[in-house]
Design an enzyme around this catalytic site. Structure first.
Site, PDB file in Angstrom:
ATOM      1  N   ALA A 112      37.198  52.669  41.165  1.00 49.41           N
ATOM      2  CA  ALA A 112      35.607  53.056  40.561  1.00 49.41           C
ATOM      3  C   ALA A 112      35.392  52.109  39.475  1.00 49.41           C
ATOM      4  O   ALA A 112      34.437  52.955  39.472  1.00 49.41           O
ATOM      5  CB  ALA A 112      36.163  54.061  41.485  1.00 49.41           C
ATOM      6  N   ARG A 133      33.179  45.306  30.762  1.00 48.93           N
ATOM      7  CA  ARG A 133      33.752  45.008  29.861  1.00 48.93           C
ATOM      8  C   ARG A 133      33.911  42.679  30.055  1.00 48.93           C
ATOM      9  O   ARG A 133      33.708  42.372  30.172  1.00 48.93           O
ATOM     10  CB  ARG A 133      34.884  44.916  28.593  1.00 48.93           C
ATOM     11  CG  ARG A 133      35.393  46.080  28.430  1.00 48.93           C
ATOM     12  CD  ARG A 133      36.707  46.748  27.409  1.00 48.93           C
ATOM     13  NE  ARG A 133      37.784  47.547  28.336  1.00 48.93           N
ATOM     14  CZ  ARG A 133      37.806  48.307  28.744  1.00 48.93           C
ATOM     15  NH1 ARG A 133      38.724  48.053  27.793  1.00 48.93           N
ATOM     16  NH2 ARG A 133      37.933  49.560  30.131  1.00 48.93           N
ATOM     17  N   ASN A 151      40.549  43.320  32.282  1.00 51.85           N
ATOM     18  CA  ASN A 151      39.381  44.595  32.087  1.00 51.85           C
ATOM     19  C   ASN A 151      38.036  42.972  31.107  1.00 51.85           C
ATOM     20  O   ASN A 151      37.213  43.733  31.531  1.00 51.85           O
ATOM     21  CB  ASN A 151      39.987  45.705  30.581  1.00 51.85           C
ATOM     22  CG  ASN A 151      40.577  46.365  31.162  1.00 51.85           C
ATOM     23  OD1 ASN A 151      40.493  46.756  31.774  1.00 51.85           O
ATOM     24  ND2 ASN A 151      42.050  46.240  30.311  1.00 51.85           N
ATOM     25  N   LYS A 196      36.942  19.972  59.913  1.00 56.02           N
ATOM     26  CA  LYS A 196      36.934  21.665  59.973  1.00 56.02           C
ATOM     27  C   LYS A 196      37.105  21.817  61.190  1.00 56.02           C
ATOM     28  O   LYS A 196      36.879  20.961  62.045  1.00 56.02           O
ATOM     29  CB  LYS A 196      34.977  21.442  59.300  1.00 56.02           C
ATOM     30  CG  LYS A 196      35.055  22.767  59.045  1.00 56.02           C
ATOM     31  CD  LYS A 196      33.941  23.056  59.560  1.00 56.02           C
ATOM     32  CE  LYS A 196      33.508  22.685  61.179  1.00 56.02           C
ATOM     33  NZ  LYS A 196      31.597  22.813  61.983  1.00 56.02           N
ATOM     34  N   ASN A 223      43.502   6.670  67.799  1.00 51.01           N
ATOM     35  CA  ASN A 223      43.342   6.190  66.265  1.00 51.01           C
ATOM     36  C   ASN A 223      42.310   6.313  65.884  1.00 51.01           C
ATOM     37  O   ASN A 223      41.241   5.854  66.622  1.00 51.01           O
ATOM     38  CB  ASN A 223      44.177   4.804  65.802  1.00 51.01           C
ATOM     39  CG  ASN A 223      43.603   4.526  64.644  1.00 51.01           C
ATOM     40  OD1 ASN A 223      42.464   4.220  63.994  1.00 51.01           O
ATOM     41  ND2 ASN A 223      44.901   3.107  64.693  1.00 51.01           N
ATOM     42  N   SER A 271      35.538   1.598  64.594  1.00 47.78           N
ATOM     43  CA  SER A 271      34.515   1.774  63.086  1.00 47.78           C
ATOM     44  C   SER A 271      33.572   1.975  63.523  1.00 47.78           C
ATOM     45  O   SER A 271      32.905   1.250  63.838  1.00 47.78           O
ATOM     46  CB  SER A 271      35.491   0.979  61.891  1.00 47.78           C
ATOM     47  OG  SER A 271      36.746   0.818  62.084  1.00 47.78           O
ATOM     48  N   ARG A 325      26.394   0.124  71.670  1.00 46.53           N
ATOM     49  CA  ARG A 325      25.550  -1.143  70.544  1.00 46.53           C
ATOM     50  C   ARG A 325      24.052  -1.911  71.289  1.00 46.53           C
ATOM     51  O   ARG A 325      24.669  -2.183  72.364  1.00 46.53           O
ATOM     52  CB  ARG A 325      26.106  -1.380  69.537  1.00 46.53           C
ATOM     53  CG  ARG A 325      27.011  -2.623  70.428  1.00 46.53           C
ATOM     54  CD  ARG A 325      28.265  -2.822  68.959  1.00 46.53           C
ATOM     55  NE  ARG A 325      29.254  -4.068  69.436  1.00 46.53           N
ATOM     56  CZ  ARG A 325      30.665  -3.896  69.131  1.00 46.53           C
ATOM     57  NH1 ARG A 325      30.511  -2.908  68.693  1.00 46.53           N
ATOM     58  NH2 ARG A 325      31.045  -4.797  69.929  1.00 46.53           N
TER      59      ARG A 325
HETATM   60  C1  UD1 Z   1      43.688  52.637  31.750  1.00 45.55           C
HETATM   61  C2  UD1 Z   1      44.923  53.558  30.558  1.00 45.55           C
HETATM   62  C3  UD1 Z   1      45.466  52.853  29.644  1.00 45.55           C
HETATM   63  C4  UD1 Z   1      46.350  52.123  30.069  1.00 45.55           C
HETATM   64  C5  UD1 Z   1      45.416  51.087  30.898  1.00 45.55           C
HETATM   65  C6  UD1 Z   1      46.246  50.245  31.862  1.00 45.55           C
HETATM   66  C7  UD1 Z   1      43.995  55.887  31.135  1.00 45.55           C
HETATM   67  C8  UD1 Z   1      42.909  56.843  30.861  1.00 45.55           C
HETATM   68  N1  UD1 Z   1      44.014  55.196  30.643  1.00 45.55           N
HETATM   69  O1  UD1 Z   1      42.939  52.034  30.554  1.00 45.55           O
HETATM   70  O2  UD1 Z   1      46.248  53.686  29.128  1.00 45.55           O
HETATM   71  O3  UD1 Z   1      47.600  51.602  29.508  1.00 45.55           O
HETATM   72  O4  UD1 Z   1      44.870  51.320  31.753  1.00 45.55           O
HETATM   73  O5  UD1 Z   1      45.737  48.828  31.856  1.00 45.55           O
HETATM   74  O6  UD1 Z   1      44.005  56.020  32.888  1.00 45.55           O
HETATM   75  N2  UD1 Z   1      38.612  54.003  37.013  1.00 45.55           N
HETATM   76  C9  UD1 Z   1      38.089  54.654  38.364  1.00 45.55           C
HETATM   77  N3  UD1 Z   1      37.660  55.091  37.626  1.00 45.55           N
HETATM   78  C10 UD1 Z   1      37.209  56.104  36.907  1.00 45.55           C
HETATM   79  C11 UD1 Z   1      37.793  55.154  35.666  1.00 45.55           C
HETATM   80  C12 UD1 Z   1      38.574  53.753  35.921  1.00 45.55           C
HETATM   81  O7  UD1 Z   1      38.420  54.157  39.485  1.00 45.55           O
HETATM   82  O8  UD1 Z   1      36.023  57.201  36.094  1.00 45.55           O
HETATM   83  C13 UD1 Z   1      39.616  52.665  37.811  1.00 45.55           C
HETATM   84  C14 UD1 Z   1      39.179  51.247  36.528  1.00 45.55           C
HETATM   85  O9  UD1 Z   1      37.876  50.694  38.465  1.00 45.55           O
HETATM   86  C15 UD1 Z   1      40.444  50.444  36.878  1.00 45.55           C
HETATM   87  C16 UD1 Z   1      41.136  51.538  36.344  1.00 45.55           C
HETATM   88  O10 UD1 Z   1      41.140  53.105  37.737  1.00 45.55           O
HETATM   89  O11 UD1 Z   1      40.662  50.156  38.294  1.00 45.55           O
HETATM   90  C17 UD1 Z   1      41.376  51.804  34.997  1.00 45.55           C
HETATM   91  O12 UD1 Z   1      40.282  51.926  34.404  1.00 45.55           O
HETATM   92  P1  UD1 Z   1      40.077  51.153  33.106  1.00 45.55           P
HETATM   93  O13 UD1 Z   1      38.420  51.526  32.395  1.00 45.55           O
HETATM   94  O14 UD1 Z   1      40.499  49.296  32.842  1.00 45.55           O
HETATM   95  O15 UD1 Z   1      41.219  51.677  31.886  1.00 45.55           O
HETATM   96  P2  UD1 Z   1      41.470  51.191  31.017  1.00 45.55           P
HETATM   97  O16 UD1 Z   1      40.795  51.216  29.476  1.00 45.55           O
HETATM   98  O17 UD1 Z   1      42.383  49.683  31.206  1.00 45.55           O
HETATM   99 MG    MG Z   2      41.582  48.414  32.490  1.00 47.46          MG
END
Ligand code: UD1
Ligand code: MG
Length: 481
Positions: free
Chosen positions: A39, A44, A256, A363, A389, A417, A452
């Site tokens: 979620a 980034r 990220n 295809k 062929n 052809s 043809r």
């Molecule tokens: C997170 C970890 C960090 C770890 C890293 C590894 C936490 C607080 N931090 O950081 O310790 O080293 O992953 O990759 O857990 N997500 C949600 N809901 C939210 C926030 C995030 O579902 O509210 C999901 C994101 O879609 C993602 C995952 O959780 O798939 C991690 O979130 P992200 O924001 O990437 O955390 P990191 O900063 O990478």
């Molecule tokens: Mg992450």
């Protein structure tokens, strides 16, 4: 209607069927569930597409993680989705329509996301593995090792890795062989930032424990988020045993940014090339060949330079794929030869020992054993028999602007052809189509079909025309001087 679950002690789930009768459903003996967090905003990535839908090796990141869960044999998967929930849910159901989707309307952190998942799991699972949708390379083997560590007496197991450049990863603070806590880089002290043990995001515990731990989370930190990672310190405060399992840094790569996505793609390709070389596939220039997550190639196959395997390609043993071919969702039979420069599009099935040559596009085409389409052809929506062929420049005219139509070419037919086969059409066994024909009617077996205009030879006429043209040219040149 949500199914009504009653959990009995010996790893069976009971559900009510449509008539309200209870029946027993045998589930995995380990009673293992997975939560996949998807979620996050993915800010980034700088993209309108949700992060977990960005593709790695031809498949969205979320499919890589779901694939791991599937290979582990989890009996229930809960996926937490955020603001683009429809798109992410659709992608999840494309992979497996038996997952549960939970929505996290506000992205208040990984801990908050797990809180959203818990009602779907309740207290029912001995093992719940939390996976992150942006961490695609974790292997089932590593998770099985975590399960073993837990079985040996841990309440909670964290998967970590050692990194010389831990940058934004959470740092794992250890105390002997136990973990004390996980500190997010943003909240870490200078001393903690020196720690090289990093958090992968993968955590294992049982669902009852997870439920009570995430309820106790708060957001007193720099990001004002509910960090899942804080459950380790909470578990310690309850005298639980929290263990660390280390794996390689490349396995826990989190994506990220687009830089990390590109790095992960390179890593995947490198490993896959090595895998195919190991299992007996010759890769002419390995670094130029691109694979998908699901590419299947048999032993003693040759793959030339700059070949791209899009999703859904399988190739049987002894085939030869010459340079610069592009293959999508197709099957290539044993000892078939493809290319160079062939475009094999979705729905193509090339029979054993068939031959597809340069600048041929297929295809939704079934090409029978020992058939040949050697040069410059388009063959679409076609069923071709054996030993057919198809001559250079043949086109199956399959589309009338509204619908696609089928061309059937039976065993032993010879298509001269530069023929156009206007579908729907059937060319029966052992018939011959004369070169340059436009075929609009079915051709009975053993027939020669010519469609043809007749050729006329006007004797001496060429000389006369050339004389005339020369005269015109000379007069014009004089006038322009
Ligand atoms: C997170 C970890 C960090 C770890 C890293 C590894 C936490 C607080 N931090 O950081 O310790 O080293 O992953 O990759 O857990 N997500 C949600 N809901 C939210 C926030 C995030 O579902 O509210 C999901 C994101 O879609 C993602 C995952 O959780 O798939 C991690 O979130 P992200 O924001 O990437 O955390 P990191 O900063 O990478
Ligand atoms: Mg992450």
């Amino acid at each position: 209607m949500k199914p009504y679950f009653i959990q009995f002690s010996f790893y069976y789930e009971h559900e009510l069927d449509k008539k309200g009768r209870i029946y027993r459903k045998v589930i995995n003996s380990m009673s293992l569930a997975a939560i996949i967090l998807c979620a996050g905003n993915g800010t980034r990535m700088n993209s309108d597409l949700p992060k977990v839908l960005h593709k790695l090796a031809g498949f969205p990141l979320i499919h890589h993680v779901m694939n791991t869960a599937q290979e582990l044999g989890v009996s229930k998967t809960v996926i937490v989705v955020g603001k683009d929930s429809d798109k992410v849910s659709k992608a999840a159901f494309d992979f497996n329509d038996d997952v549960i989707i939970e929505k996290q309307d506000k992205q208040l952190g990984t801990g908050h996301a797990v809180q959203k998942a818990m009602p779907a799991l309740k207290n029912s699972y001995d093992d719940v593995i939390i996976l992150y949708g942006d961490v695609p390379f974790i292997t089932p083997t590593t998770i099985k090792k975590m399960l073993t560590v837990k079985k040996e007496g841990s309440d909670l197991v964290v998967l970590g890795f050692e990194s010389s450049q831990p940058s934004a990863y959470g740092r794992i603070v250890t105390m002997g062989d136990k973990i004390e806590k996980i500190v997010e880089a943003k909240d870490a002290s200078d001393v903690e930032l020196q720690i090289k043990s990093c958090n992968s995001g993968v955590i294992l515990t049982n669902s009852k424990n997870l439920m009570q731990l995430v309820k106790l989370l708060n957001n007193n930190n720099t990001s004002k988020e509910y960090y899942l990672t804080d459950i380790v310190a909470i578990a310690n405060s309850q005298n639980q045993k929290c263990s660390l399992l280390l794996c390689s840094e490349t396995e826990t790569l989190g994506i990220n940014t687009r830089h990390e996505l590109a790095y992960a793609e390179n890593l995947f390709q490198k490993r896959t090339r090595e895998k195919f070389l190991d299992i007996g596939v010759t890769l002419a220039s390995p670094e130029t060949i691109i694979f998908s997550m699901d590419t299947v190639i048999g032993r003693d196959t040759f793959v030339g330079q700059n070949v791209v395997f899009e999703p859904g390609v399988s190739i049987e043993t002894g085939a030869i794929i010459k340079p610069f071919c592009h293959l999508e969702s197709c099957h290539i039979g044993s000892c078939a030869e493809i290319g160079p420069f062939a475009h094999i599009r979705p729905g193509t099935e090339i029979g054993n020992s068939a031959r597809i040559g340069n600048f041929v596009e297929t295809k939704n085409a079934k090409v029978g054993e020992f058939s040949k389409i050697n040069h410059l052809s388009y063959v679409g929506d076609t069923i071709t028999g054996q030993k057919v062929n198809i001559g250079a420049g043949t086109i199956t005219c399959n589309y009338d602007g509204f619908s696609k139509h089928l061309t059937i070419i039976e065993d032993g037919a010879f298509i001269g052809s530069n023929s156009s086969l206007v579908a729907p059409i059937k060319i029966e066994q052992n018939s011959i189509i004369a070169a340059g024909s436009v075929i609009t009617k079915n051709v009975p077996k053993n027939s020669l079909s010519i469609a043809r205009s007749d050729q006329k030879n006007l004797l001496g006429r060429a000389k006369e025309i050339m004389r005339k043209l020369k005269k015109i040219k000379t007069t014009t040149e004089k006038a322009n001087r």
